[in-house]
Enzyme design. Structure first.
Site, PDB file in Angstrom:
ATOM      1  CG  HIS A  52      -3.250 -10.500 -42.531  1.00 30.63           C
ATOM      2  ND1 HIS A  52      -3.265 -11.095 -43.750  1.00 30.63           N
ATOM      3  CD2 HIS A  52      -2.020 -10.189 -41.917  1.00 30.63           C
ATOM      4  CE1 HIS A  52      -2.056 -12.156 -42.944  1.00 30.63           C
ATOM      5  NE2 HIS A  52      -1.021 -11.170 -42.200  1.00 30.63           N
ATOM      6  CB  CYS A  87      -0.975 -24.727 -35.483  1.00 26.62           C
ATOM      7  SG  CYS A  87      -1.272 -25.404 -36.915  1.00 26.62           S
TER       8      CYS A  87
END
Length: 546
Positions: A185, A477
Site C-alpha cells: 500500500h 491486473c
C-alpha cells in the site's frame, strides 16, 4: 552521510529533515491475571469501538481510495470474530485484555500470511488494528505517523494502509521503509500522492543519529545524514487531468480499470473514474464463513460490488482458495508447501459443485446489477485447465471466460490458453514471485519482485504477442499496472487493459495519453534489452524522452 539502497516504488527526488514513525508498542505480557476476568473482557469492545470511531472520523475527511482504506480498517477493528476471540482469551485463560487482543489478532494475521498473495498483504492491516486497540487499552497514543510540524522525510519499519491513507503531501516529502515491497500500500498510495518512496531499505532504522535524508525514488538510493539537510520537495506535475478515456496519444485504446475486493473499493474506484473492474476478488465473501455461503448470500454480496459499474465491464475472479487459505469449510488438510499446492482453480477440480454455485451467484448478480460481467479463474497452469473452466462458465450462462496468467507455465503456453478462452489477465504480483522463487512478502527479496525486472517483462511480452496474434485481450491486473511510468511499457508489450488500485487510476490514464503507441513500443523494446530493473526504468524513460 551513509548511502543505502532499496526498491524505488514512487519516482522523484526529495530531501529534508527526518521524522520517524513510531514502532508498535512492546508485546503485552500475559501476567498478572486479572482479578475480575469478566470485567477485564468487557474492556475490549469499547476500546475497539473507540479505535473504529477515530478511523471513521478520518475517513469522513477524505475521499476515494483513502476513504475506502480507512473505512475497511475501521471495520476490521469492529470485527465480531476478533473481539469474541479476545474476550474468550480473557475469560478462559485469565489473560489481561491487551494480551488477549494481541493473541487473537496474531491468529488472524497468521492465517492470512499462510494464505499467501493478496491475503498475506492484509496481515499488516490486522496488526495495525491490533496495535491501535492495545494502545487504547493502555490509554496511550497509538503508533503511527506523528503530527508533522514541518516538511519531513518519513522513516518507518513499515506503514499500514491507515498510516498512509490520509498523509498530507504538503508535509511529507518522501517515504522510506525498512520492510515492505513494490506491491505494498505504501507504494500504491505514494504514487497516487506524488510522493517519492523507497521500500525494503535494510538498515535505515539503525542510524539513531539520523537528522536528514535525501531520497531518490527512481534509483532506490537513500542518503542518511547526521546533519540538517535542506528541504527540497520533488517536482510534482500539475494536477492530473484525464478525460476518463483510456487511450494513448494517438487514440489506441488501453482500458484503465480497477482492482477491488469489497463494495467500498468499488465505490472508490468509480469515484476515481475507473472505466470498469479488471479484478474483483471474491474471497471477502468466504473468509469469515464457517460454512460455504449460500448462492443467494453470494449473489447479494457480489451485486453490491457490481452496482457502481452498471453498464461497464467487470471481471470477476472465482475463489482463490485452498488448503493454504483460512476457509474452514474446505477442510483440505495440511500441505507441505501450500503456495504450490491445491489452490485457486485446482480446488474446483475435486469440488466442481463449489465452482458451479459461485458461477450461479455471479450470473445472478450480473443480471441484478446490469454490469457487463466476465469471469476468470486463478492459478491456471495448462490449456486443458483453461478449457475445462471455460466450459463451466458458459454452461452457467456467463458470456466470457478468461484465466489469470500467474504461473510461468501459463505464460509460456499463452497461445494455447488464449485459444481456449476469451481473454487473459496477467497477475504480475504472483507471476513475479513464481518466476524468481521469491516470496513477495519477504522484504529481503523485494528487488526480485520489482515489476521492472527484465525477465518478468519478457514473459509479459510473450503473452502480449500471443494476444495480438489471436486478436484477444490481454490485461494486467497486478499492481505493476499502477505505476504510471510502467503503464505505457506494459501497453507497448501488448496489454490492452491495465487494472490497479483505484487511487492510481487518474495518474495512469493521464500517463497513457502522453505518448503514441509507437513510442510505448519503443520504450518496451528498450526495457526488454536490459539486465536489471534500474536499467529497464532508465532505458524506458530515455526512449520516451527522445
Amino acid at each position: 552521510m551513509s548511502r543505502l539502497t532499496g526498491v524505488g516504488v514512487s519516482s522523484g527526488r526529495a530531501s529534508g529533515p527526518v521524522a520517524r514513525v513510531a514502532d508498535p508498542l512492546p508485546e503485552p505480557p500475559a501476567t498478572p491475571a486479572p482479578t475480575d476476568p469478566t470485567a477485564e473482557a468487557e474492556r475490549i469492545r469499547p476500546a475497539a469501538d473507540a479505535v473504529a470511531e477515530r478511523l471513521f472520523q478520518r475517513a469522513a475527511r477524505v475521499e476515494g481510495d483513502a476513504k475506502a482504506v480507512l473505512e475497511t480498517t475501521a471495520a476490521m477493528a469492529m470485527d465480531p470474530a476478533l473481539i469474541s476471540q479476545a474476550e474468550q482469551q480473557v475469560t478462559a485463560r485469565s489473560l489481561p485484555a491487551p494480551r488477549a487482543i494481541f493473541e487473537a489478532a496474531n491468529g488472524f494475521a497468521d492465517a492470512l500470511r499462510a494464505a499467501g498473495g493478496y491475503m498475506a498483504e492484509r496481515a499488516r492491516d490486522v496488526q495495525d488494528v491490533r496495535d491501535r486497540i492495545i494502545a487504547e487499552l493502555h490509554g496511550v497514543t497509538p503508533p503511527g505517523v506523528p503530527e508533522l510540524e514541518r516538511p519531513s522525510v518519513l522513516l518507518a519499519r513499515d506503514l499500514a494502509p491507515a498510516d498512509t491513507a490520509d498523509l498530507d503531501p504538503g508535509l511529507v516529502l518522501a517515504l522510506v521503509t525498512e520492510e515492505g515491497g513494490p506491491t505494498s500500500h505504501t507504494a500504491i498510495l505514494a504514487r497516487a500522492l506524488g510522493i517519492p518512496a523507497v521500500v525494503a531499505v535494510r538498515g535505515v532504522l539503525e542510524a539513531p543519529d539520523a537528522v536528514g535524508a535525501v531520497v531518490d525514488g527512481d534509483s532506490g538510493e537513500v542518503e542518511i545524514s547526521g546533519e540538517e539537510v535542506a528541504v527540497q520537495a520533488a517536482e510534482r506535475a500539475a494536477a492530473v487531468e484525464w478525460n476518463g478515456i483510456g487511450a494513448t496519444a494517438d487514440g489506441e485504446p488501453v482500458k484503465v480499470i480497477a482492482n477491488v475486493g469489497s463494495a467500498a473499493d468499488a465505490r472508490a474506484a468509480a469515484d476515481a473514474g475507473a472505466q470498469g473492474i479488471g479484478l474483483f476478488r471474491t474471497e471477502f465473501c468466504y473468509l469469515a464463513a464457517d460454512d460455504e455461503p449460500s448462492v443467494e448470500t453470494q449473489r447479494a454480496a457480489y451485486r453490491e460490488v457490481l452496482e457502481p459499474f452498471a453498464g461497464k465491464p467487470v471481471v470477476v475472479r472465482t475463489l482463490d482458495a485452498g488448503a493454504d487459505k483460512p476457509l474452514a469449510f474446505l477442510d483440505m488438510g495440511v500441505e507441505p508447501n501450500p503456495a504450490l499446492g491445491v489452490r485457486g482453480l485446482r480446488v474446483a477440480f475435486d469440488r466442481p459443485d463449489l465452482l458451479d454455485r459461485q458461477l450461479a451467484a455471479i450470473a445472478g448478480a450480473a443480471a441484478d446489477s446490469g454490469a457487463e460481467v466476465s469471469v476468470m479463474a486463478p492459478m491456471v497452469a495448462t490449456a486443458a485447465e483453461a478449457a475445462w473452466f471455460a466450459e463451466r462458465v458458459r454452461a452457467a450462462g456467463l458470456p466470457r471466460a478468461g484465466v489469470m496468467i500467474e504461473i510461468p507455465a501459463a505464460a509460456l503456453s499463452a497461445p494455447e490458453i488464449l485459444a481456449a478462452v476469451d481473454f487473459v489477465s496477467i497477475g504480475t504480483n504472483d507471476l513475479a514471485q513464481y518466476v524468481f522463487a521469491a516470496d513477495r512478502m519477504a522484504g529481503a527479496l523485494a528487488e526480485l519482485n520489482d515489476p521492472w525486472q527484465p525477465a518478468l517483462l519478457r514473459l509479459i511480452a510473450q503473452v502480449g504477442e500471443a494476444g495480438r496474434e489471436l486478436g484477444k485481450p490481454v490485461g494486467v491486473c497486478g499492481e505493476a499496472a499502477s505505476d504510471p511510468q510502467l503503464a505505457g511499457v506494459l501497453a507497448g508489450l501488448g496489454a490492452t487493459s491495465l487494472s490497479m488500485a483505484g487511487a492510481a487510476v487518474p495518474a495512469v490514464g493521464a500517463a497513457l495519453a502522453e505518448h503514441p503507441m509507437a513510442a510505448f513500443r519503443q520504450a518496451a523494446e528498450a526495457a526488454l534489452a536490459t539486465s536489471t530493473p534500474a536499467e529497464a526504468r532508465k532505458a524506458a524513460k530515455s526512449a520516451l524522452a527522445s
